[in-house]
Design an enzyme around this catalytic site. Structure first.
Site, short mmCIF file in Angstrom:
data_model
loop_
_atom_site.label_atom_id
_atom_site.label_comp_id
_atom_site.label_asym_id
_atom_site.label_seq_id
_atom_site.Cartn_x
_atom_site.Cartn_y
_atom_site.Cartn_z
N GLU A 169 0.79 -1.09 0.10
CA GLU A 169 0.10 0.06 -0.08
C GLU A 169 1.26 1.23 0.01
O GLU A 169 2.16 1.05 0.04
CB GLU A 169 -0.75 -0.11 1.04
N HIS A 289 -8.66 9.76 2.65
CA HIS A 289 -8.49 8.67 1.92
C HIS A 289 -8.64 9.17 0.33
O HIS A 289 -9.66 9.75 -0.12
CB HIS A 289 -9.28 7.44 1.76
N ARG A 335 -0.82 9.00 1.37
CA ARG A 335 -2.14 9.43 1.11
C ARG A 335 -2.43 10.85 1.12
O ARG A 335 -3.03 11.41 -0.08
CB ARG A 335 -3.08 8.75 2.30
N HIS A 394 -11.07 9.95 6.42
CA HIS A 394 -10.77 8.51 6.55
C HIS A 394 -10.26 7.97 8.08
O HIS A 394 -10.96 7.09 8.61
CB HIS A 394 -9.92 8.12 5.57
N ARG A 429 -0.80 8.91 9.21
CA ARG A 429 -0.93 7.48 9.66
C ARG A 429 -0.37 7.03 8.05
O ARG A 429 -0.86 6.98 7.08
CB ARG A 429 -2.14 7.10 9.57
C1 LIG Z 1 -13.41 1.70 5.13
C2 LIG Z 1 -12.36 1.69 5.85
C3 LIG Z 1 -11.16 0.79 5.61
C4 LIG Z 1 -10.13 0.88 6.61
N1 LIG Z 1 -9.04 -0.04 5.94
C5 LIG Z 1 -8.12 -0.30 6.88
C6 LIG Z 1 -6.96 -1.29 6.54
O1 LIG Z 1 -7.07 -1.96 5.37
N2 LIG Z 1 -5.91 -1.36 7.52
C7 LIG Z 1 -5.85 -0.76 8.51
O2 LIG Z 1 -4.71 -0.71 9.16
N3 LIG Z 1 -6.80 0.47 8.70
C8 LIG Z 1 -7.76 0.53 7.91
N4 LIG Z 1 -8.81 1.40 8.31
C9 LIG Z 1 -8.77 2.14 9.62
C10 LIG Z 1 -8.98 1.00 10.60
O3 LIG Z 1 -10.11 0.31 10.33
C11 LIG Z 1 -9.32 1.84 11.88
O4 LIG Z 1 -8.57 2.73 12.26
C12 LIG Z 1 -9.36 0.82 13.07
O5 LIG Z 1 -10.27 -0.31 12.78
C13 LIG Z 1 -9.96 1.45 14.45
O6 LIG Z 1 -10.24 0.48 15.40
P1 LIG Z 1 -10.86 1.00 16.78
O7 LIG Z 1 -10.85 -0.35 17.65
O8 LIG Z 1 -9.93 2.11 17.36
O9 LIG Z 1 -12.03 1.64 16.46
P2 LIG Z 1 -13.45 0.90 15.52
O10 LIG Z 1 -13.34 -0.26 14.81
O11 LIG Z 1 -14.13 2.11 14.90
O12 LIG Z 1 -14.35 0.67 17.08
C14 LIG Z 1 -15.00 1.47 17.85
C15 LIG Z 1 -16.02 0.93 18.77
O13 LIG Z 1 -16.32 1.99 19.80
C16 LIG Z 1 -17.85 1.96 19.83
N5 LIG Z 1 -18.17 3.28 20.23
C17 LIG Z 1 -18.00 4.49 19.76
N6 LIG Z 1 -18.58 5.47 20.33
C18 LIG Z 1 -19.12 4.90 21.46
C19 LIG Z 1 -20.00 5.37 22.47
N7 LIG Z 1 -20.35 6.56 22.51
N8 LIG Z 1 -20.61 4.26 23.20
C20 LIG Z 1 -20.64 3.05 23.21
N9 LIG Z 1 -19.70 2.52 22.27
C21 LIG Z 1 -18.98 3.35 21.30
C22 LIG Z 1 -18.32 1.80 18.31
O14 LIG Z 1 -19.76 1.20 18.31
C23 LIG Z 1 -17.42 0.56 18.22
O15 LIG Z 1 -17.75 -0.68 18.41
C24 LIG Z 1 -10.07 1.34 7.36
C25 LIG Z 1 -10.93 2.18 8.10
C26 LIG Z 1 -12.26 2.24 7.15
C27 LIG Z 1 -13.44 3.15 7.51
#
Ligand SMILES: Cc1cc2nc3c(=O)[nH]c(=O)nc-3n(C[C@H](O)[C@H](O)[C@H](O)COP(=O)(O)OP(=O)(O)OC[C@H]3O[C@@H](n4cnc5c(N)ncnc54)[C@H](O)[C@@H]3O)c2cc1C
Length: 590
Positions: A169, A289, A335, A394, A429
């Site tokens: 990537e 993105h 990016r 993104h 990032r």
């Molecule tokens: C379309 C897309 C493609 C991506 N592709 C990649 C990739 O290929 N590789 C990579 O490394 N990264 C990728 N990313 C980025 C990566 O997916 C995210 O940065 C990462 O998954 C974030 O993980 P997290 O656990 O911090 O949050 P999230 O996975 O967003 O989880 C957040 C959690 O918090 C909960 N939450 C939020 N607010 C509250 C609240 N007020 N009360 C209760 N619960 C709450 C939500 O319900 C959820 O369960 C991508 C992102 C997107 C959107």
């Protein structure tokens, strides 16, 4: 330790309350003065009035807010080490940024690649603002975290010889991105971690449970976090008391009209942490993105960077590969560079998008089944058709500042994943580093929380907490209008290319809207989310206005170059109208 020195802009070096990662004051430039900013966003400690003693009480050792990669990995670790854990998710597990991730997880498993190369690529993307110790920690622990997932049954893709398949990537100088289901890495990761979490037998998952606020005893910044006040569609308001709270609530893409993020990414965790007195860092930095599907009526579906990694080209309206003139890595430049080049190209040629050309790629449908299915919905065939693409918000690079053990400057509160600012991402990032960040820091946070539970058996709370808020003097509000105006203003004024006047305009607008939106008392999540978005949008605009330079994902047309004196983290705390500054701890070779 994530180190460095902290200083208050516009003030003599006044001692700060101690924090794990903000040790000592030092001298630093003191130029920027916020406009006539009315800090309405600082008025409220809690979103709603309540009396804790009148609400149902739930107790646990570890409360994890968020069920994406960071939250689930933290829960697995804490439970495996013997703690009882509650995990909250405001939606289903399918609607997290994690579950939507496509491209994959970057890590070093191949002998022809090296930790040092991954470290250097991460530092280069971070444009002088990465904390090298954080980068090294994440990259060094990556292989172990990935092998463990394979042991737990994560079905990573394999090539014909049965070896793990790897992609490449933007910004990576090697093929080191491991994926699953072609472009469904996140869904498989979420499944794997969820099943592992169930196996521990010590985790209760509350889904559709919205966390409104972190609870502290007293309202002064620095008071320890004791858990959270939550709202569940069926059970209403509840107090959840915990010895340690791990905030893993993900990103903030919904702040922008154009975003790849699912609906729940409304910046709640950033707002909750800020209200509870934690320090937020580097809020100007939002990653856009370069390539989302741009068709009226279609959601802004991501066309993964891995597609360009496989050799897809970006074309202007005349069919020329304009990225060849922009960067020596062409379509695989970092990016921010690709996103800005697309915006400039659109400005030059007119219209709303550029083209992504995948027609020469073999096996597109096999490699990217999810993207193929989405394109089919709009009668686009990547073997024959050019795909219209446009950038979209993104990834939230700024976040709750933490040290290498995920500790914030509020006792009892750890952070992991996209909501955090660990120092890994710097000013931008590197692609596929964030699932890795969630895995590594999720494990670290879970372990620390379990140790805290083991070292002191006594449970937190209940302590009497009272939030009194007088009813608003202002009249009815069209909440949907506030939300969509905010998202449009963020896109127009605080988007891919910014200027001082536009940022100040945004600040003035947000300030004005805050006066009659943040003083309201809502009784359901849409209202609370909009209040959170307004608070965090204000901080992004303020940080962007303060940062009079261009660096990484933050591009100022009026200050087009990086400026050495801004090579610092800007820190934002409730009750202060000026940022504090934190030196970047170690030399980086960019
Ligand atoms: C379309 C897309 C493609 C991506 N592709 C990649 C990739 O290929 N590789 C990579 O490394 N990264 C990728 N990313 C980025 C990566 O997916 C995210 O940065 C990462 O998954 C974030 O993980 P997290 O656990 O911090 O949050 P999230 O996975 O967003 O989880 C957040 C959690 O918090 C909960 N939450 C939020 N607010 C509250 C609240 N007020 N009360 C209760 N619960 C709450 C939500 O319900 C959820 O369960 C991508 C992102 C997107 C959107």
């Amino acid at each position: 330790m994530i180190g460095g020195a902290v200083v208050e802009l516009g003030a003599a070096s006044r001692p700060e309350r101690p924090a794990a990662n903000h040790p000592t004051p030092s001298s630093a430039p003191a130029r920027y003065v916020l406009s006539s900013m009315n800090r309405v966003i600082d008025d409220r400690r809690y979103l709603i009035p309540f009396r804790s003693s009148l609400l149902p009480q739930i107790f646990t050792e570890v409360l994890v807010i968020g069920a994406g990669v960071a939250g689930l990995r933290a829960a697995v670790e804490a439970a495996a080490l013997g703690s009882e854990v509650i995990v909250l998710s405001k939606d289903t597990l399918r609607n997290t940024n994690t579950a939507w991730a496509q491209g994959g997880i970057a890590a070093i498993l191949r002998e022809d690649d090296s930790i040092e190369s991954h470290v250097q690529d991460t530092l280069a993307a971070g444009a002088g603002l990465c904390d090298e110790p954080a980068v090294r920690l994440v990259v060094e622990q990556g292989p172990e975290r990935l092998r463990e997932l394979i042991d737990w049954g994560m079905a990573l893709d394999r090539d014909a010889a049965g070896e793990l398949a790897v992609g490449r990537e933007g910004g990576h100088n090697a093929f080191r991105v491991f994926h699953a289901g072609g472009d469904a890495t996140g869904r498989e990761l979420e499944r794997c971690l969820y099943e592992r979490m169930l196996k521990t037998g010590r985790v209760r998952l509350f889904d559709h449970c919205f966390s409104l606020d972190l609870i502290t005893q007293g309202t002064e910044p620095g008071a320890p976090v004791l858990g959270a006040i939550t709202y569940h569609e069926r059970f209403g308001l509840q107090m959840i008391w915990a010895r340690t709270t791990i905030l893993a609530s993900g990103g903030a893409g919904q702040l922008y009209r154009e975003t790849t993020n699912p609906k729940p990414a409304t910046a709640d965790g950033l707002a909750m942490a800020y209200r509870a007195g934690a320090t937020l860092a580097d809020m100007a930095f939002v990653q856009f993105h370069p390539t989302t599907l741009y068709l009226p009526g279609a959601g802004r579906s991501l066309i993964s960077e891995a597609v360009r990694g496989e050799g897809a080209h970006l074309l202007d309206q005349a069919g020329n590969r304009f990225m060849l003139d922009e960067h020596d890595m062409a379509e695989l430049a970092p990016r921010d560079i690709v996103a800005r080049a697309i915006v400039r190209q659109i400005a030059r040629q007119g219209g709303r998008h550029v083209w992504l050309d995948c027609r020469h790629l073999a096996h597109f449908e096999h490699r990217f089944p999810g993207i193929s299915a989405e394109l089919k919905r709009f009668e686009l065939d990547p073997a024959k058709d050019l795909i219209p693409v446009h950038p979209a918000a993104h990834y939230m690079i700024g976040g709750v500042r933490c040290d290498l053990q995920c500790r914030t400057d509020v006792p009892g509160l750890l952070v992991a994943g996209e909501v955090s600012a660990s120092g890994l991402n710097g000013a931008n990032r590197l692609a596929s580093n964030s699932l890795l960040e969630g895995l590594v820091f999720g494990q670290v946070a879970g372990e620390l929380a379990a140790k805290a539970a083991a070292s002191n058996g006594s449970r937190s709370g209940p302590v009497p907490v009272v939030s009194d808020i007088r009813p608003s003097d202002h009249g009815e509000l069209d909440l949907a209008d506030v939300r969509s105006s905010l998202r449009s203003a963020m896109w127009r004024n605080v988007g891919i290319e910014r200027t001082g006047p536009k940022l100040h305009d945004a600040n003035d607008m947000f300030d004005f809207w805050s006066r009659y939106t943040l003083d309201k008392i809502f009784d359901e999540p849409t209202g609370w989310e909009t209040q959170n978005m307004l608070l965090v949008g204000s901080l992004v605009a303020q940080s962007g206005a303060w940062r009079e330079e261009s660096r990484g994902a933050h591009a100022r047309a009026d200050f087009p170059n990086p400026v050495d004196r801004f090579r610092v983290h800007d820190l934002w705390r409730r009750g202060r109208s000026q940022p504090l500054l934190l030196d970047v701890p170690a030399e980086v070779s960019v």
